[in-house]
Design a protein around this motif. Structure first.
Motif, PDB file in Angstrom:
ATOM      1  N   ILE A  38       0.846  -1.202   0.000  1.00 47.19           N
ATOM      2  CA  ILE A  38       0.000   0.000   0.000  1.00 47.19           C
ATOM      3  C   ILE A  38       0.875   1.244   0.000  1.00 47.19           C
ATOM      4  O   ILE A  38       0.686   2.168  -0.801  1.00 47.19           O
ATOM      5  N   ILE A  39       1.848   1.285   0.888  1.00 45.45           N
ATOM      6  CA  ILE A  39       2.716   2.457   1.040  1.00 45.45           C
ATOM      7  C   ILE A  39       3.556   2.677  -0.215  1.00 45.45           C
ATOM      8  O   ILE A  39       3.660   3.799  -0.717  1.00 45.45           O
ATOM      9  N   GLU A  40       4.144   1.620  -0.726  1.00 36.67           N
ATOM     10  CA  GLU A  40       4.959   1.749  -1.940  1.00 36.67           C
ATOM     11  C   GLU A  40       4.083   2.122  -3.141  1.00 36.67           C
ATOM     12  O   GLU A  40       4.522   2.843  -4.024  1.00 36.67           O
ATOM     13  N   GLY A  41       2.825   1.659  -3.145  1.00 37.99           N
ATOM     14  CA  GLY A  41       1.883   2.029  -4.198  1.00 37.99           C
ATOM     15  C   GLY A  41       1.552   3.517  -4.176  1.00 37.99           C
ATOM     16  O   GLY A  41       1.197   4.098  -5.197  1.00 37.99           O
ATOM     17  N   LEU A  42       1.674   4.129  -3.014  1.00 32.23           N
ATOM     18  CA  LEU A  42       1.444   5.568  -2.880  1.00 32.23           C
ATOM     19  C   LEU A  42       2.703   6.381  -3.210  1.00 32.23           C
ATOM     20  O   LEU A  42       2.670   7.605  -3.199  1.00 32.23           O
ATOM     21  N   GLY A  43       3.814   5.685  -3.472  1.00 34.15           N
ATOM     22  CA  GLY A  43       5.045   6.368  -3.852  1.00 34.15           C
ATOM     23  C   GLY A  43       6.008   6.650  -2.708  1.00 34.15           C
ATOM     24  O   GLY A  43       6.959   7.402  -2.864  1.00 34.15           O
ATOM     25  N   TYR A  44       5.773   6.028  -1.551  1.00 38.96           N
ATOM     26  CA  TYR A  44       6.650   6.227  -0.397  1.00 38.96           C
ATOM     27  C   TYR A  44       7.509   4.993  -0.170  1.00 38.96           C
ATOM     28  O   TYR A  44       7.175   3.905  -0.623  1.00 38.96           O
ATOM     29  N   ASP A  45       8.612   5.168   0.548  1.00 38.26           N
ATOM     30  CA  ASP A  45       9.434   4.045   0.975  1.00 38.26           C
ATOM     31  C   ASP A  45       8.891   3.535   2.303  1.00 38.26           C
ATOM     32  O   ASP A  45       8.655   4.326   3.225  1.00 38.26           O
ATOM     33  N   PHE A  46       8.685   2.232   2.413  1.00 34.56           N
ATOM     34  CA  PHE A  46       8.282   1.607   3.668  1.00 34.56           C
ATOM     35  C   PHE A  46       9.558   1.304   4.436  1.00 34.56           C
ATOM     36  O   PHE A  46      10.361   0.480   4.019  1.00 34.56           O
ATOM     37  N   VAL A  47       9.772   1.992   5.552  1.00 36.92           N
ATOM     38  CA  VAL A  47      10.970   1.797   6.359  1.00 36.92           C
ATOM     39  C   VAL A  47      10.796   0.596   7.280  1.00 36.92           C
ATOM     40  O   VAL A  47      11.698  -0.214   7.443  1.00 36.92           O
ATOM     41  N   GLY A  48       9.607   0.475   7.872  1.00 35.60           N
ATOM     42  CA  GLY A  48       9.333  -0.644   8.766  1.00 35.60           C
ATOM     43  C   GLY A  48       8.156  -0.323   9.652  1.00 35.60           C
ATOM     44  O   GLY A  48       7.593   0.774   9.597  1.00 35.60           O
ATOM     45  N   MET A  49       7.781  -1.295  10.470  1.00 34.66           N
ATOM     46  CA  MET A  49       6.682  -1.074  11.412  1.00 34.66           C
ATOM     47  C   MET A  49       6.931  -1.869  12.666  1.00 34.66           C
ATOM     48  O   MET A  49       7.690  -2.843  12.664  1.00 34.66           O
TER      49      MET A  49
END
Length: 161
Positions: free
Chosen positions: A18-29
């Motif tokens: 979802i996050i990468e689809g929005l154009g952001y880098d997913f760092v972690g959770m």
């Protein structure tokens, strides 16, 4: 880092998409208990940095997805989306590889020697995913990646010299 069950790993992968689809880098959770509350904390980034609007955009989209999956958290939780900041958390072995030569704080699940808390420079990542850390006293220590419960960069202060 934190040992995650298969269902949580699946959720993490879907959130990453979802996050990468929005154009952001997913760092972690991370899923943490603080002051009696369960918090799902998600870190995002972009080359230009993150602002409040970016966090709101991701929060709305992830919240909509999680509404159908709330049972995994056992009920009520709080969602936080933020930039990793200067003391960025390190979640994956690739994070450690990206920050070789940088200073980190590491907390382990089980003691290494007689300690669970370490601060030092990442010297290298061995093929078995042990982290070789150079401590302030000049000694080196190997910390198995699987034993790390929490790790963060130590911000470097530029004193202008």
């Amino acid at each position: 880092m934190q040992r995650k069950n298969d269902e949580l790993m699946s959720i993490e992968n879907e959130i990453r998409e979802i996050i990468e689809g929005l154009g952001y880098d997913f760092v972690g959770m991370e899923l943490v208990h603080e002051q009696g509350r369960m918090i799902l904390r998600i870190y995002i980034n972009t080359p230009g940095g993150i602002n409040v609007k970016d966090c709101e955009t991701v929060s709305r989209k992830v919240d909509k997805f999680l509404d159908s999956r709330e049972e995994i958290f056992g009920g009520r939780y709080y969602l936080e989306v933020s930039s990793p900041g200067l003391d960025a958390p390190l979640f994956y072995i690739k994070d450690f590889k990206n920050y070789v030569g940088k200073t980190v704080r590491i907390k382990t699940h089980d003691p290494v020697g007689s300690r669970r808390n370490f601060k030092g420079k990442i010297i290298e990542i061995l093929s078995n995913n042990d982290i070789k850390l150079g401590l302030d006293d000049g000694t080196e220590i190997l910390i198995p990646f699987q034993n790390i419960s929490k790790a963060r960069l130590v911000p470097e202060i530029d004193d202008g010299e």
